[in-house]
Design an enzyme around this catalytic site. Structure first.
Site, mmCIF file in Angstrom:
data_model
loop_
_atom_site.group_PDB
_atom_site.id
_atom_site.type_symbol
_atom_site.label_atom_id
_atom_site.label_comp_id
_atom_site.label_asym_id
_atom_site.label_seq_id
_atom_site.Cartn_x
_atom_site.Cartn_y
_atom_site.Cartn_z
ATOM 1 C CG ASN A 93 52.521 -25.163 6.101
ATOM 2 O OD1 ASN A 93 52.071 -26.293 5.682
ATOM 3 N ND2 ASN A 93 53.606 -24.880 6.724
ATOM 4 C CG HIS A 110 47.727 -27.077 -0.476
ATOM 5 N ND1 HIS A 110 48.449 -27.985 0.374
ATOM 6 C CD2 HIS A 110 48.147 -27.649 -1.814
ATOM 7 C CE1 HIS A 110 48.805 -29.185 -0.473
ATOM 8 N NE2 HIS A 110 48.505 -28.735 -1.457
ATOM 9 C CB CYS A 118 32.952 -13.835 -4.227
ATOM 10 S SG CYS A 118 31.242 -14.159 -4.664
ATOM 11 C CG ASN A 205 59.732 -35.093 8.781
ATOM 12 O OD1 ASN A 205 59.361 -35.396 9.780
ATOM 13 N ND2 ASN A 205 58.855 -34.771 7.943
HETATM 14 P P1 OAD Z 1 51.645 -33.554 7.534
HETATM 15 O O1 OAD Z 1 50.705 -33.545 8.897
HETATM 16 O O2 OAD Z 1 51.014 -34.711 6.482
HETATM 17 O O3 OAD Z 1 53.033 -34.009 7.758
HETATM 18 C C1 OAD Z 1 53.716 -33.242 8.692
HETATM 19 C C2 OAD Z 1 55.199 -33.692 8.766
HETATM 20 O O4 OAD Z 1 55.910 -32.973 9.577
HETATM 21 C C3 OAD Z 1 55.350 -35.005 9.230
HETATM 22 O O5 OAD Z 1 56.138 -35.835 8.317
HETATM 23 C C4 OAD Z 1 55.932 -34.803 10.610
HETATM 24 O O6 OAD Z 1 56.964 -35.840 11.104
HETATM 25 C C5 OAD Z 1 56.702 -33.357 10.468
HETATM 26 N N1 OAD Z 1 56.962 -32.864 11.722
HETATM 27 C C6 OAD Z 1 56.314 -32.759 12.876
HETATM 28 N N2 OAD Z 1 56.681 -31.929 13.986
HETATM 29 C C7 OAD Z 1 57.737 -31.402 13.244
HETATM 30 C C8 OAD Z 1 58.694 -30.297 13.441
HETATM 31 N N3 OAD Z 1 58.655 -29.877 14.619
HETATM 32 N N4 OAD Z 1 59.498 -30.149 12.464
HETATM 33 C C9 OAD Z 1 59.696 -30.638 11.299
HETATM 34 N N5 OAD Z 1 58.939 -31.579 11.069
HETATM 35 C C10 OAD Z 1 57.954 -32.060 11.713
HETATM 36 O O7 OAD Z 1 51.443 -32.376 6.645
HETATM 37 P P2 OAD Z 1 51.674 -31.818 5.239
HETATM 38 O O8 OAD Z 1 52.843 -32.844 4.695
HETATM 39 O O9 OAD Z 1 52.055 -30.605 5.171
HETATM 40 O O10 OAD Z 1 46.536 -30.362 2.232
HETATM 41 O O11 OAD Z 1 50.334 -32.160 4.635
HETATM 42 C C11 OAD Z 1 50.258 -31.891 3.202
HETATM 43 C C12 OAD Z 1 48.950 -31.608 2.877
HETATM 44 O O12 OAD Z 1 47.837 -32.529 3.656
HETATM 45 C C13 OAD Z 1 48.606 -30.043 3.683
HETATM 46 O O13 OAD Z 1 48.819 -29.123 2.966
HETATM 47 C C14 OAD Z 1 46.862 -30.305 3.876
HETATM 48 C C15 OAD Z 1 46.704 -31.855 4.016
HETATM 49 O O14 OAD Z 1 45.473 -32.491 3.870
HETATM 50 C C16 OAD Z 1 45.232 -29.619 2.006
HETATM 51 O O15 OAD Z 1 44.580 -29.404 3.115
HETATM 52 C C17 OAD Z 1 44.918 -29.511 0.680
#
Ligand code: OAD
Length: 237
Positions: A93, A110, A118, A205
């Site tokens: 995050n 990230h 810059c 999750n």
């Molecule tokens: P995602 O949006 O891909 O996944 C979010 C996860 O959180 C899913 O598996 C949901 O089921 C879960 N979720 C939703 N609500 C929840 C809750 N209340 N408690 C626990 N879990 C919950 O997000 P990330 O896995 O963080 O990268 O995505 C990875 C990367 O993809 C990000 O850092 C970003 C994105 O593109 C960049 O910007 C480089």
């Protein structure tokens, strides 16, 4: 009686840990990538093409995140860090909510949306102003364009941070994987590295992920509810 927590402990968090704070996730029903195209907003090419558009989007996200407060899951992880001698928090995050909850050492794979870099002199600075007075912002030292100090698609992760995360994944005996879809590399490999090195994997999750079949324990529910409960049981045990 719950078993004591095996150390070292490593935690990998994703957007889901901030969901109950009101920060949108990327995938899933209301995920950001449903309404926006990453290649138009979160790539170096997009920034070269239209820096103002990219900054407008980041400005909007900064406004959204700036209005959010850490939730009980962030606070539990800060408490774990303060309690467990060998603990590493790794996050995908960029929202800074772990630090706002009191976490002191956070490996930000990230980057951070409150930091700017810059494009010419590479100087980084923190800026929490919402909205920014001028878009796109410029470097106060050399006048070149500033960019958000986050990792975009097609870019490498900060190598020192990734190395430290890899080491923590290799060493840990317990890894908690909280609120990530476990789809984006290289972060998604960290739980597998932990597993290969004999760690116990706990997934937090509400939904199934590609990692679920490999985990030893699954806490199916929102992190702000199930993580504090899990921690409290272990504290009283
Ligand atoms: P995602 O949006 O891909 O996944 C979010 C996860 O959180 C899913 O598996 C949901 O089921 C879960 N979720 C939703 N609500 C929840 C809750 N209340 N408690 C626990 N879990 C919950 O997000 P990330 O896995 O963080 O990268 O995505 C990875 C990367 O993809 C990000 O850092 C970003 C994105 O593109 C960049 O910007 C480089």
């Amino acid at each position: 009686m719950p078993k004591p927590i095996p150390e070292p402990v490593a935690v990998l968090t994703g957007a889901g840990v901030s969901a109950e704070s009101g920060v949108p996730t990327f995938r899933g029903e209301n995920g950001l990538w449903r309404s926006f195209r990453p290649e138009q907003l979160a790539t170096p090419e997009a920034f070269r093409r239209d820096p103002a558009l990219v900054w407008e989007w980041y400005g909007w996200r900064r406004g959204l995140i700036g209005a959010c407060a850490p939730n009980a899951a962030h606070k539990t992880l800060a408490e774990m860090e303060a309690t467990l001698p060998d603990f590493t928090l790794i996050t995908q995050n960029v929202d800074g909510l772990h630090q706002a909850a009191g976490s002191r050492n956070v490996l930000e794979l990230h980057g951070n949306i409150w930091r700017m870099r810059c494009t010419r002199c590479e100087r980084t600075s923190e800026d929490h102003r919402v909205p920014l007075p001028k878009i796109p912002p410029r470097c106060s030292q050399c006048g070149a364009l500033l960019r958000p100090d986050v990792v975009w698609f097609g870019e490498s992760l900060p190598s020192q941070v990734l190395d430290a995360a890899w080491t923590a994944a290799t060493r840990c005996r317990l890894m908690l994987v909280v609120g990530t879809s476990a789809l984006v590399q290289p972060a998604a490999s960290l739980p597998l590295v932990a597993l290969q090195n004999g760690a116990r994997l706990v997934e937090v999750n509400p939904a199934e992920t590609p990692l679920s079949p490999h985990t030893h324990e699954i806490l199916r529910g929102p992190a702000a509810k199930v993580l504090p409960e899990w921690w409290e049981i272990r504290q009283s045990g």
